[in-house]
Design an enzyme around this catalytic site. Structure first.
Site, PDB file in Angstrom:
ATOM      1  N   GLN A  37       0.823  -1.206   0.000  1.00 51.22           N
ATOM      2  CA  GLN A  37       0.000   0.000   0.000  1.00 51.22           C
ATOM      3  C   GLN A  37       0.859   1.259   0.000  1.00 51.22           C
ATOM      4  O   GLN A  37       1.964   1.280   0.554  1.00 51.22           O
ATOM      5  CB  GLN A  37      -0.962  -0.001   1.197  1.00 51.22           C
ATOM      6  CG  GLN A  37      -0.300   0.066   2.553  1.00 51.22           C
ATOM      7  CD  GLN A  37      -1.296  -0.019   3.712  1.00 51.22           C
ATOM      8  OE1 GLN A  37      -2.474  -0.293   3.525  1.00 51.22           O
ATOM      9  NE2 GLN A  37      -0.819   0.209   4.915  1.00 51.22           N
ATOM     10  N   HIS A  64       1.026  -4.542   3.161  1.00 48.98           N
ATOM     11  CA  HIS A  64      -0.268  -4.682   3.835  1.00 48.98           C
ATOM     12  C   HIS A  64      -0.422  -6.126   4.286  1.00 48.98           C
ATOM     13  O   HIS A  64      -0.773  -6.383   5.425  1.00 48.98           O
ATOM     14  CB  HIS A  64      -1.421  -4.271   2.909  1.00 48.98           C
ATOM     15  CG  HIS A  64      -2.762  -4.301   3.583  1.00 48.98           C
ATOM     16  ND1 HIS A  64      -3.896  -3.754   3.050  1.00 48.98           N
ATOM     17  CD2 HIS A  64      -3.166  -4.824   4.771  1.00 48.98           C
ATOM     18  CE1 HIS A  64      -4.919  -3.923   3.865  1.00 48.98           C
ATOM     19  NE2 HIS A  64      -4.500  -4.583   4.914  1.00 48.98           N
ATOM     20  N   HIS A 117      -3.309  -9.052  13.430  1.00 49.10           N
ATOM     21  CA  HIS A 117      -4.490  -9.212  12.575  1.00 49.10           C
ATOM     22  C   HIS A 117      -4.129  -9.972  11.302  1.00 49.10           C
ATOM     23  O   HIS A 117      -4.860 -10.881  10.883  1.00 49.10           O
ATOM     24  CB  HIS A 117      -5.068  -7.837  12.223  1.00 49.10           C
ATOM     25  CG  HIS A 117      -6.117  -7.890  11.157  1.00 49.10           C
ATOM     26  ND1 HIS A 117      -7.431  -8.254  11.416  1.00 49.10           N
ATOM     27  CD2 HIS A 117      -6.057  -7.648   9.812  1.00 49.10           C
ATOM     28  CE1 HIS A 117      -8.122  -8.230  10.278  1.00 49.10           C
ATOM     29  NE2 HIS A 117      -7.314  -7.868   9.304  1.00 49.10           N
ATOM     30  N   GLU A 118      -3.010  -9.600  10.674  1.00 50.61           N
ATOM     31  CA  GLU A 118      -2.620 -10.235   9.418  1.00 50.61           C
ATOM     32  C   GLU A 118      -2.306 -11.721   9.614  1.00 50.61           C
ATOM     33  O   GLU A 118      -2.681 -12.553   8.789  1.00 50.61           O
ATOM     34  CB  GLU A 118      -1.421  -9.504   8.802  1.00 50.61           C
ATOM     35  CG  GLU A 118      -1.744  -8.114   8.289  1.00 50.61           C
ATOM     36  CD  GLU A 118      -2.835  -8.121   7.228  1.00 50.61           C
ATOM     37  OE1 GLU A 118      -2.735  -8.918   6.275  1.00 50.61           O
ATOM     38  OE2 GLU A 118      -3.795  -7.336   7.345  1.00 50.61           O
ATOM     39  N   LYS A 121      -5.794 -13.648  10.683  1.00 52.02           N
ATOM     40  CA  LYS A 121      -6.777 -13.753   9.598  1.00 52.02           C
ATOM     41  C   LYS A 121      -6.223 -14.485   8.382  1.00 52.02           C
ATOM     42  O   LYS A 121      -6.893 -15.342   7.809  1.00 52.02           O
ATOM     43  CB  LYS A 121      -7.258 -12.362   9.176  1.00 52.02           C
ATOM     44  CG  LYS A 121      -8.317 -12.412   8.079  1.00 52.02           C
ATOM     45  CD  LYS A 121      -8.863 -11.024   7.740  1.00 52.02           C
ATOM     46  CE  LYS A 121      -9.922 -11.116   6.637  1.00 52.02           C
ATOM     47  NZ  LYS A 121     -10.484  -9.773   6.303  1.00 52.02           N
ATOM     48  N   HIS A 122      -5.006 -14.159   7.977  1.00 48.90           N
ATOM     49  CA  HIS A 122      -4.463 -14.689   6.725  1.00 48.90           C
ATOM     50  C   HIS A 122      -3.350 -15.722   6.922  1.00 48.90           C
ATOM     51  O   HIS A 122      -3.358 -16.773   6.289  1.00 48.90           O
ATOM     52  CB  HIS A 122      -3.927 -13.541   5.864  1.00 48.90           C
ATOM     53  CG  HIS A 122      -4.955 -12.516   5.504  1.00 48.90           C
ATOM     54  ND1 HIS A 122      -5.946 -12.749   4.581  1.00 48.90           N
ATOM     55  CD2 HIS A 122      -5.149 -11.251   5.963  1.00 48.90           C
ATOM     56  CE1 HIS A 122      -6.711 -11.665   4.469  1.00 48.90           C
ATOM     57  NE2 HIS A 122      -6.254 -10.752   5.291  1.00 48.90           N
TER      58      HIS A 122
END
Length: 229
Positions: A37, A64, A117-118, A121-122
């Site tokens: 980003q 990101h 979070h990354e 979630k991923h």
């Protein structure tokens, strides 16, 4: 016959139960989106941004995320709640992550929330290939492999608040990398379309850029602004 019906399923069940266990643990996915980003576009919105506690990031694309995806455009998420983000597992990478994977969320913070979070979630959806350290290392390696800002500047596309054709931005990246990128735009405070995120596709090892099986929706007009930061 009645006795046979009672005992016949047992060896079949004995085979199926461990097979089912393996299938539920292994994460299947087809490729990664490696998403970078532009901080100037993140910040130049009505929502604005906050610099991380380490200070203003460099004028460069920041990571990101590295997102497992399926060829049909859908993606898995939050695959393993039993494997939460653990900062101690990436302590040797934290300095590099602060530089290359900076948070711009408010309120100002160190980046741990963003990285957590990354991963949750991923990253947990690719842990059959990359453990937590390997996941963040792979993203940092990809960032080093592709210097997007330099690629664009070499093509005369600079973060100077000017408008450039979407075709020229995409073409410059394809010429340099050999692969068509996904380009995502957002709107600045005045509502202008601006270059926000660039998606590159990566094979399931997390190390090689490939042609995208599917490109994300970009929301870009034919002319996009490349704001300064």
């Amino acid at each position: 016959m009645g006795a046979m019906k009672s005992y016949l399923p047992i060896p079949i069940l004995a085979f199926l139960i461990p097979l089912f266990a393996v299938l539920t643990v292994a994460q299947d996915f087809d490729f990664f989106y490696f998403v970078l980003q532009w901080p100037g576009s993140y910040c130049d919105t009505k929502q604005s941004c906050c610099y991380p506690t380490s200070g203003k990031p460099a004028e460069d694309f920041g990571i990101h995320g590295l997102w497992p995806n399926y060829n049909d455009g859908s993606y898995p998420s939050n695959c393993d709640p039993d494997s939460p983000f653990d900062p101690s597992k990436v302590s040797d990478l934290t300095g590099k992550m602060k530089a290359d994977w900076p948070t711009l969320a408010c309120p100002s913070n160190s980046g741990l929330k963003f990285w957590s979070h990354e991963w949750n979630k991923h990253g947990t959806c690719s842990e059959s290939v990359l453990d937590q350290h390997g996941y963040f290392q792979a993203a940092l390696n990809l960032k080093k492999q592709v210097d997007l800002l330099q690629i664009l500047q070499n093509a005369g596309i600079n973060p100077d608040g000017q408008f450039y054709s979407l075709e020229s931005v995409s073409g410059a990246i394809k010429d340099a990398t050999g692969y068509t990128p996904g380009i995502q735009c957002n709107a600045d405070e005045e509502g202008n379309n601006q270059l926000y995120q660039i998606y590159l596709c990566v094979d399931t090892s997390g190390s090689n850029i490939i042609e995208c099986p599917v490109l994300p929706r970009g929301g870009c007009s034919s002319k996009i602004e490349f704001p300064s930061f």
